[in-house]
Design a protein around this motif. Structure first.
Motif, short mmCIF file in Angstrom:
data_model
loop_
_atom_site.label_atom_id
_atom_site.label_comp_id
_atom_site.label_asym_id
_atom_site.label_seq_id
_atom_site.Cartn_x
_atom_site.Cartn_y
_atom_site.Cartn_z
N ALA A 189 0.88 -1.17 0.00
CA ALA A 189 0.00 0.00 0.00
C ALA A 189 0.92 1.22 0.00
O ALA A 189 1.62 1.49 0.97
N ARG A 190 0.91 1.93 -1.10
CA ARG A 190 1.89 3.00 -1.32
C ARG A 190 1.19 4.33 -1.57
O ARG A 190 0.18 4.38 -2.28
N GLU A 191 1.71 5.38 -0.96
CA GLU A 191 1.19 6.74 -1.18
C GLU A 191 -0.31 6.81 -0.87
O GLU A 191 -1.10 7.36 -1.66
N ILE A 192 -0.73 6.26 0.26
CA ILE A 192 -2.14 6.25 0.63
C ILE A 192 -2.67 7.67 0.74
O ILE A 192 -2.04 8.55 1.33
N SER A 193 -3.82 7.89 0.14
CA SER A 193 -4.53 9.18 0.16
C SER A 193 -3.80 10.26 -0.62
O SER A 193 -4.07 11.44 -0.43
N LYS A 194 -2.89 9.85 -1.50
CA LYS A 194 -2.17 10.81 -2.34
C LYS A 194 -2.49 10.54 -3.81
O LYS A 194 -3.18 9.58 -4.15
N THR A 195 -1.95 11.35 -4.67
CA THR A 195 -2.28 11.27 -6.10
C THR A 195 -1.98 9.91 -6.70
O THR A 195 -2.78 9.38 -7.49
N PHE A 196 -0.84 9.31 -6.33
CA PHE A 196 -0.43 8.05 -6.94
C PHE A 196 -0.63 6.87 -6.00
O PHE A 196 0.17 5.94 -5.98
N GLU A 197 -1.73 6.89 -5.26
CA GLU A 197 -2.03 5.79 -4.35
C GLU A 197 -2.08 4.46 -5.10
O GLU A 197 -2.68 4.34 -6.16
N THR A 198 -1.41 3.46 -4.52
CA THR A 198 -1.35 2.12 -5.12
C THR A 198 -1.56 1.10 -4.01
O THR A 198 -0.84 1.12 -3.01
N ILE A 199 -2.51 0.19 -4.20
CA ILE A 199 -2.72 -0.90 -3.25
C ILE A 199 -2.87 -2.18 -4.07
O ILE A 199 -3.87 -2.37 -4.76
N VAL A 200 -1.84 -3.01 -4.03
CA VAL A 200 -1.77 -4.20 -4.89
C VAL A 200 -1.30 -5.39 -4.07
O VAL A 200 -0.39 -5.26 -3.24
N GLY A 201 -1.91 -6.57 -4.29
CA GLY A 201 -1.51 -7.78 -3.61
C GLY A 201 -1.10 -8.88 -4.57
O GLY A 201 -1.75 -9.07 -5.61
N TYR A 202 -0.03 -9.60 -4.24
CA TYR A 202 0.46 -10.74 -5.02
C TYR A 202 1.10 -11.75 -4.07
O TYR A 202 1.48 -11.40 -2.94
N PRO A 203 1.31 -12.99 -4.53
CA PRO A 203 2.23 -13.87 -3.81
C PRO A 203 3.63 -13.23 -3.82
O PRO A 203 3.96 -12.46 -4.74
N LEU A 204 4.44 -13.55 -2.84
CA LEU A 204 5.71 -12.84 -2.69
C LEU A 204 6.60 -12.93 -3.92
O LEU A 204 7.25 -11.95 -4.29
N HIS A 205 6.64 -14.08 -4.58
CA HIS A 205 7.54 -14.20 -5.74
C HIS A 205 7.09 -13.26 -6.86
O HIS A 205 7.93 -12.68 -7.57
N MET A 206 5.78 -13.07 -7.02
CA MET A 206 5.29 -12.15 -8.04
C MET A 206 5.49 -10.70 -7.62
O MET A 206 5.80 -9.84 -8.46
N MET A 207 5.32 -10.42 -6.33
CA MET A 207 5.51 -9.05 -5.85
C MET A 207 6.95 -8.60 -6.03
O MET A 207 7.21 -7.46 -6.44
N VAL A 208 7.89 -9.48 -5.73
CA VAL A 208 9.30 -9.14 -5.92
C VAL A 208 9.58 -8.79 -7.37
O VAL A 208 10.23 -7.78 -7.68
N ASP A 209 9.09 -9.60 -8.30
CA ASP A 209 9.30 -9.35 -9.72
C ASP A 209 8.68 -8.01 -10.14
O ASP A 209 9.26 -7.25 -10.91
N TRP A 210 7.46 -7.74 -9.65
CA TRP A 210 6.75 -6.52 -10.03
C TRP A 210 7.45 -5.28 -9.51
O TRP A 210 7.67 -4.32 -10.27
N VAL A 211 7.82 -5.28 -8.26
CA VAL A 211 8.48 -4.10 -7.67
C VAL A 211 9.86 -3.90 -8.30
O VAL A 211 10.30 -2.77 -8.52
N GLU A 212 10.54 -5.01 -8.61
CA GLU A 212 11.85 -4.91 -9.24
C GLU A 212 11.75 -4.32 -10.64
O GLU A 212 12.61 -3.55 -11.07
N SER A 213 10.68 -4.64 -11.35
CA SER A 213 10.55 -4.19 -12.74
C SER A 213 9.94 -2.80 -12.87
O SER A 213 10.04 -2.17 -13.92
N ASP A 214 9.29 -2.31 -11.80
CA ASP A 214 8.63 -1.01 -11.85
C ASP A 214 9.20 -0.11 -10.76
O ASP A 214 8.82 -0.21 -9.59
N LYS A 215 10.12 0.76 -11.11
CA LYS A 215 10.80 1.62 -10.14
C LYS A 215 9.83 2.55 -9.41
O LYS A 215 10.14 3.04 -8.32
N ASN A 216 8.67 2.82 -10.01
CA ASN A 216 7.69 3.68 -9.34
C ASN A 216 7.21 3.07 -8.03
O ASN A 216 6.79 3.79 -7.12
N GLN A 217 7.26 1.73 -7.94
CA GLN A 217 6.82 1.06 -6.72
C GLN A 217 7.88 1.13 -5.62
O GLN A 217 7.67 0.64 -4.52
#
Length: 281
Positions: A189-217
């Motif tokens: 849960a990133r930047e809650i209540s702000k312009t770029f609020e992001t709330i995303v859930g994955y299994p850990l192996h998928m979350m690691v890949d996603w955050v690694e590939s998207d520097k915005n996270q």
């Protein structure tokens, strides 16, 4: 016994959208004699937005006992004070504990003014079990200490909630993947209540890949929420235990558990947890 003197208000402020400011918080900040801020320059923008002219003073992690004594002396004179942090509810991974404890010990009235709190906001929207949870604050910055903290939490059945710095979030997620397993669900849960609020859930192996590939996270204010561990499995049989003991003499826990799973047909996570439990025994 409470003295008939000033009141210390613990005031929650917005964590993002300034419209989240509750009316009572605005009223209290306008009415008190002094506002103790984590950072007066940061809080000045909030006060200016709401046209609150109340004078401020700094109160943070590095404030000494002398500053605490000064604030308590104002309460003793009958002045009402407010304590705020940079954002959210004071004392939740923010300074202020010493002041609140001293005030209560000395009989002054301490009154909360509820409002925004990042961990509760994140939990409310994460879709993870919320009937039982624990808040662990920030994980240690050092890799070894971080690993030790996570190892101690590997079998915790309640939902785990952490705050994390953006430059360490990927390292923390990788450590969680190693110690909690690939399939444990995690929500960022990133930047809650702000312009770029992001709330995303994955299994850990998928979350690691996603955050690694998207520097915005890897930017902004971050809350990590991890599904609690499943109920502890029954003790493994003696054959599997003997296999694990032999493998652990030569291999790290993760590799030993993976190889033992192939040899015994048991689940890797069960064998991994057995190794952790027996290491503590």
């Amino acid at each position: 016994m409470t003295n008939s003197v000033g009141t210390l208000y613990v005031v929650a402020t917005p964590i993002g959208n300034l419209s989240d400011m509750v009316p009572r918080a605005e009223q209290v900040l306008r009415a008190v004699s002094l506002i103790a801020c984590e950072d007066t320059r940061h809080s000045a923008r909030l006060l200016e937005h709401f046209n609150i002219p109340t004078r401020t003073t700094a109160y943070h992690d590095h404030s000494d006992d002398k500053k605490t004594d000064q604030l308590l002396a104002l309460l003793d004179k009958g002045e009402d004070l407010a304590l705020i942090s940079d954002a959210g509810t004071p004392l939740v991974s923010d300074p202020g504990y010493r002041l609140i404890r001293r005030a209560r010990q000395q009989g002054y009235r301490v009154e909360p003014v509820p409002g925004a709190c990042a961990l509760i906001a994140a939990l409310s929207a994460a879709g993870l079990p919320s009937d039982r949870f624990i808040f662990e604050g920030f994980l240690p910055a050092k890799a070894v200490a971080r690993r030790q903290r996570l190892e101690a939490l590997a079998a915790e059945p309640r939902t785990l909630i952490f705050y994390e710095a953006p430059h360490r979030v990927l390292e923390s997620l990788r450590a969680m993947q190693e110690l909690f397993g690939d399939e444990r669900e995690v929500v960022i849960a990133r930047e809650i209540s702000k312009t770029f609020e992001t709330i995303v859930g994955y299994p850990l192996h998928m979350m690691v890949d996603w955050v690694e590939s998207d520097k915005n996270q890897q930017r902004g204010e971050i809350v990590l929420l991890v599904h609690g561990a499943a109920e502890r499995p029954q003790a493994i049989d003696e054959r599997a235990a003997r296999t694990m003991r032999v493998l652990l003499e030569e291999l790290p826990v993760k590799k030993a558990a993976a190889l033992a799973a192939k040899l015994t047909g048991l689940r890797k996570n069960e064998l991994y947890q057995w190794a952790l439990d027996n290491a503590k025994a």
